[in-house]
Scaffold this motif. Structure first.
Motif, mmCIF file in Angstrom:
data_model
loop_
_atom_site.group_PDB
_atom_site.id
_atom_site.type_symbol
_atom_site.label_atom_id
_atom_site.label_comp_id
_atom_site.label_asym_id
_atom_site.label_seq_id
_atom_site.Cartn_x
_atom_site.Cartn_y
_atom_site.Cartn_z
ATOM 1 N N ILE A 1 0.836 -1.209 0.000
ATOM 2 C CA ILE A 1 0.000 0.000 0.000
ATOM 3 C C ILE A 1 0.869 1.257 0.000
ATOM 4 N N PHE A 2 1.906 1.269 0.863
ATOM 5 C CA PHE A 2 2.798 2.425 0.903
ATOM 6 C C PHE A 2 3.549 2.605 -0.409
ATOM 7 N N LYS A 3 3.982 1.499 -0.987
ATOM 8 C CA LYS A 3 4.742 1.565 -2.240
ATOM 9 C C LYS A 3 3.887 2.104 -3.383
ATOM 10 N N LEU A 4 2.626 1.698 -3.446
ATOM 11 C CA LEU A 4 1.782 2.011 -4.598
ATOM 12 C C LEU A 4 0.988 3.309 -4.446
ATOM 13 N N PHE A 5 0.585 3.647 -3.227
ATOM 14 C CA PHE A 5 -0.402 4.717 -3.075
ATOM 15 C C PHE A 5 0.020 5.906 -2.208
ATOM 16 N N MET A 6 0.968 5.735 -1.294
ATOM 17 C CA MET A 6 1.233 6.782 -0.311
ATOM 18 C C MET A 6 2.361 7.711 -0.750
ATOM 19 N N PRO A 7 2.215 9.033 -0.528
ATOM 20 C CA PRO A 7 3.272 9.985 -0.883
ATOM 21 C C PRO A 7 4.342 10.094 0.200
ATOM 22 N N GLU A 8 5.439 10.733 -0.134
ATOM 23 C CA GLU A 8 6.478 11.012 0.852
ATOM 24 C C GLU A 8 6.017 12.136 1.771
ATOM 25 N N SER A 9 6.573 12.195 2.962
ATOM 26 C CA SER A 9 6.251 13.262 3.903
ATOM 27 C C SER A 9 6.679 14.619 3.338
ATOM 28 N N PRO A 10 5.754 15.600 3.260
ATOM 29 C CA PRO A 10 6.136 16.916 2.732
ATOM 30 C C PRO A 10 7.151 17.628 3.621
ATOM 31 N N LYS A 11 7.086 17.402 4.943
ATOM 32 C CA LYS A 11 8.073 18.014 5.842
ATOM 33 C C LYS A 11 9.471 17.502 5.525
ATOM 34 N N PHE A 12 9.600 16.195 5.272
ATOM 35 C CA PHE A 12 10.912 15.652 4.917
ATOM 36 C C PHE A 12 11.389 16.218 3.589
ATOM 37 N N LEU A 13 10.485 16.296 2.612
ATOM 38 C CA LEU A 13 10.860 16.809 1.286
ATOM 39 C C LEU A 13 11.338 18.258 1.382
ATOM 40 N N MET A 14 10.687 19.054 2.205
ATOM 41 C CA MET A 14 11.126 20.435 2.394
ATOM 42 C C MET A 14 12.491 20.477 3.065
ATOM 43 N N GLU A 15 12.685 19.640 4.073
ATOM 44 C CA GLU A 15 13.964 19.600 4.783
ATOM 45 C C GLU A 15 15.092 19.166 3.859
ATOM 46 N N ALA A 16 14.765 18.287 2.893
ATOM 47 C CA ALA A 16 15.765 17.784 1.950
ATOM 48 C C ALA A 16 15.894 18.676 0.709
ATOM 49 N N ASN A 17 15.241 19.841 0.735
ATOM 50 C CA ASN A 17 15.276 20.776 -0.397
ATOM 51 C C ASN A 17 14.727 20.187 -1.690
ATOM 52 N N ARG A 18 13.740 19.323 -1.557
ATOM 53 C CA ARG A 18 13.050 18.769 -2.726
ATOM 54 C C ARG A 18 11.693 19.481 -2.827
ATOM 55 N N GLU A 19 11.750 20.768 -3.124
ATOM 56 C CA GLU A 19 10.579 21.627 -3.029
ATOM 57 C C GLU A 19 9.510 21.287 -4.060
ATOM 58 N N LYS A 20 9.913 20.947 -5.282
ATOM 59 C CA LYS A 20 8.937 20.614 -6.317
ATOM 60 C C LYS A 20 8.109 19.398 -5.918
ATOM 61 N N GLU A 21 8.780 18.375 -5.335
ATOM 62 C CA GLU A 21 8.065 17.177 -4.887
ATOM 63 C C GLU A 21 7.139 17.513 -3.719
ATOM 64 N N ALA A 22 7.602 18.396 -2.814
ATOM 65 C CA ALA A 22 6.765 18.802 -1.680
ATOM 66 C C ALA A 22 5.501 19.498 -2.166
ATOM 67 N N ILE A 23 5.635 20.381 -3.163
ATOM 68 C CA ILE A 23 4.476 21.087 -3.707
ATOM 69 C C ILE A 23 3.491 20.103 -4.329
ATOM 70 N N GLN A 24 4.006 19.060 -5.006
ATOM 71 C CA GLN A 24 3.129 18.041 -5.586
ATOM 72 C C GLN A 24 2.329 17.323 -4.497
ATOM 73 N N VAL A 25 2.975 17.045 -3.375
ATOM 74 C CA VAL A 25 2.281 16.380 -2.262
ATOM 75 C C VAL A 25 1.207 17.305 -1.693
ATOM 76 N N PHE A 26 1.544 18.584 -1.528
ATOM 77 C CA PHE A 26 0.545 19.540 -1.022
ATOM 78 C C PHE A 26 -0.643 19.667 -1.973
ATOM 79 N N ARG A 27 -0.373 19.612 -3.268
ATOM 80 C CA ARG A 27 -1.465 19.667 -4.251
ATOM 81 C C ARG A 27 -2.367 18.443 -4.119
ATOM 82 N N LEU A 28 -1.749 17.279 -3.912
ATOM 83 C CA LEU A 28 -2.524 16.043 -3.729
ATOM 84 C C LEU A 28 -3.369 16.119 -2.461
ATOM 85 N N MET A 29 -2.772 16.623 -1.373
ATOM 86 C CA MET A 29 -3.499 16.759 -0.111
ATOM 87 C C MET A 29 -4.698 17.703 -0.279
ATOM 88 N N PHE A 30 -4.471 18.826 -0.969
ATOM 89 C CA PHE A 30 -5.549 19.791 -1.190
ATOM 90 C C PHE A 30 -6.670 19.160 -2.009
#
Length: 438
Positions: free
Chosen positions: A146-175
């Protein structure tokens, strides 16, 4: 029983910090998939073990996987939650621990006593307990998928790792998911992070001898432990260390030996007065277990429900610190009275009270632990403290195993004293109720 229980806790001790550190470096989702797979795969393989030592080894490796899932899932989950509802939502997540206990106890009750659940797999006699072991591995494997197929990465981790584009994609999905059925457009927004990880290269890959590279790897891996015991985290890490040790020694030491204590009160009298044990003939390979063991285990697991509901309702209003200390103090009192019970009914009632009250402490600890450390240290810190908890759990089982016949009053009163200590030390922790995660 002590060896079997200790094997999985030893694995959890090894896996706790290892997976927690990797989650802070590589991502929560990836580590959850790997740790859940290790847990489920080797947990299932344990059912095929023809020898006891191999069964212990498989359970140990499975425990390494369990050690990763526990600290990382709370970091992952908390990093999606809004500040004002985070305590209640983490308490909801912790409720599934109770659900897992109930499911495991009910499954054991349904499967293991069934002598007809038996077949031969080559030369291996696949008895009902082996079927139970296989079934217990299914949730981990399915969760990994389930995690492999459907769940996104933590946006807090992505921001901390400077992966901002991926974080924005997660926020868009959450919205999109939160606003399903409502015609609202995602407003323009930007991200701000104080991350210092940008451009941080892995020094362990630098030139040098293999010994120097290994030393660099170990230095980097142990750096988070050093940080959590330095200012400004030292004043919260030392109390948390004591609390994790106290509650893990007491809870797991007592929980695993409840069936033994129940059996000793069946004919009346204190559980510490009846120390006679049934003899086992040399040619016996399996001891018949009374059905009452599964019934008592199921009832004790279900007794967590009131405590879980209580924490969900009041966690955000009272705060984790007060619930943690209060629950540990009440747990200490309930354990003390186990020593003086005279009937099995009294023993079962007190064990249910202990389960229902102590689960409040566990839930509060899950909330407080995630709130005390920043994103770049959160999983490493939780992994380290859960590792310490597994050391305490192993020691608790060994102490009970050694003393339950010689003088069972000693481990029971020791557990009571440790829980009392943990409750008092909890008062030293800072109040983190509804604070922003850093």
């Amino acid at each position: 029983m002590g060896l079997l229980t200790a094997s999985i806790f030893l694995g959890m001790m090894v896996g706790g910090y290892m997976w927690g550190y990797l989650a802070d470096q590589k991502g929560r989702r990836r580590v959850l998939v790997m740790s859940l797979t290790v847990n489920g795969l080797f947990g299932g393989l344990a059912s095929l073990a023809p020898w006891f030592w191999l069964f212990l080894l498989m359970r140990f490796i499975s425990g390494i996987g369990v050690g990763g899932s526990l600290p990382v899932i709370f970091s992952y989950f908390s990093e999606f939650m809004p500040r004002l509802r985070r305590g209640a939502m983490i308490s909801c997540l912790a409720t599934f621990w109770m659900a897992g206990n109930i499911l495991a106890a009910g499954l054991a009750w349904l499967v293991i006593p069934r002598t007809w659940v038996q077949f031969f797999l080559g030369a291996l006699d696949f008895k009902s307990w082996r079927v139970f072991v296989v079934l217990c591995s299914v949730p981990s494997i399915s969760s990994a998928l389930i995690f492999k197929l459907f769940m996104p990465e933590s946006p807090k981790f992505l921001m901390e790792a400077n992966r901002e584009k991926e974080a924005i994609q997660v926020f868009r999905l959450m919205f999109k998911l939160n606003m399903k059925g409502k015609e609202k457009a995602l407003p323009e927004f930007g991200l701000h992070t104080s991350s210092t990880q940008k451009g941080d290269k892995d020094k362990s890959r630098s030139l040098g001898s293999s010994k120097e590279r290994l030393a660099n790897i170990l230095k980097k891996a142990l750096a988070p432990i050093k940080k959590i015991f330095q200012s400004p985290f030292r004043s919260r890490s030392i109390p948390l260390l004591i609390i994790f040790y106290s509650i893990s020694f007491g809870y797991y030491g007592l929980w695993m030996w409840f069936p033994e204590l129940f059996e000793r009160t069946e004919d009346g009298g204190s559980p510490c007065a009846n120390v006679s044990r049934p003899s086992v003939a040399a040619n016996e390979t399996c001891v018949t277990v009374k059905t009452a063991v599964y019934t008592d285990g199921f009832i004790t697991a279900a007794a967590n429900l009131p405590g879980n509901i209580f924490t969900i309702l009041v966690m955000d209003s009272i705060g984790g610190k007060a619930l943690l200390s209060g629950s540990l103090l009440l747990s200490s009192l309930s354990v003390f009275f186990i020593y003086v019970v005279q009937t099995k009914a009294q023993s079962l009632i007190l064990s249910c009270i202990f389960s229902g009250v102590s689960v409040i402490a566990w839930n509060a600890l899950d909330v407080v632990g995630t709130e005390l450390y920043p994103t770049k240290l959160r999983s490493s810190a939780l992994g380290f403290f859960t590792g310490v908890g597994r050391v305490a759990a192993i020691m608790g089982n060994l102490v009970f195993g050694r003393l339950v016949d010689a003088n069972c009053a000693v481990p029971i009163l020791l557990v009571s004293a440790l829980l009392l200590t943990g409750g008092l030390v909890g008062l030293l922790l800072p109040q983190t109720r509804q604070t922003e995660l850093t």
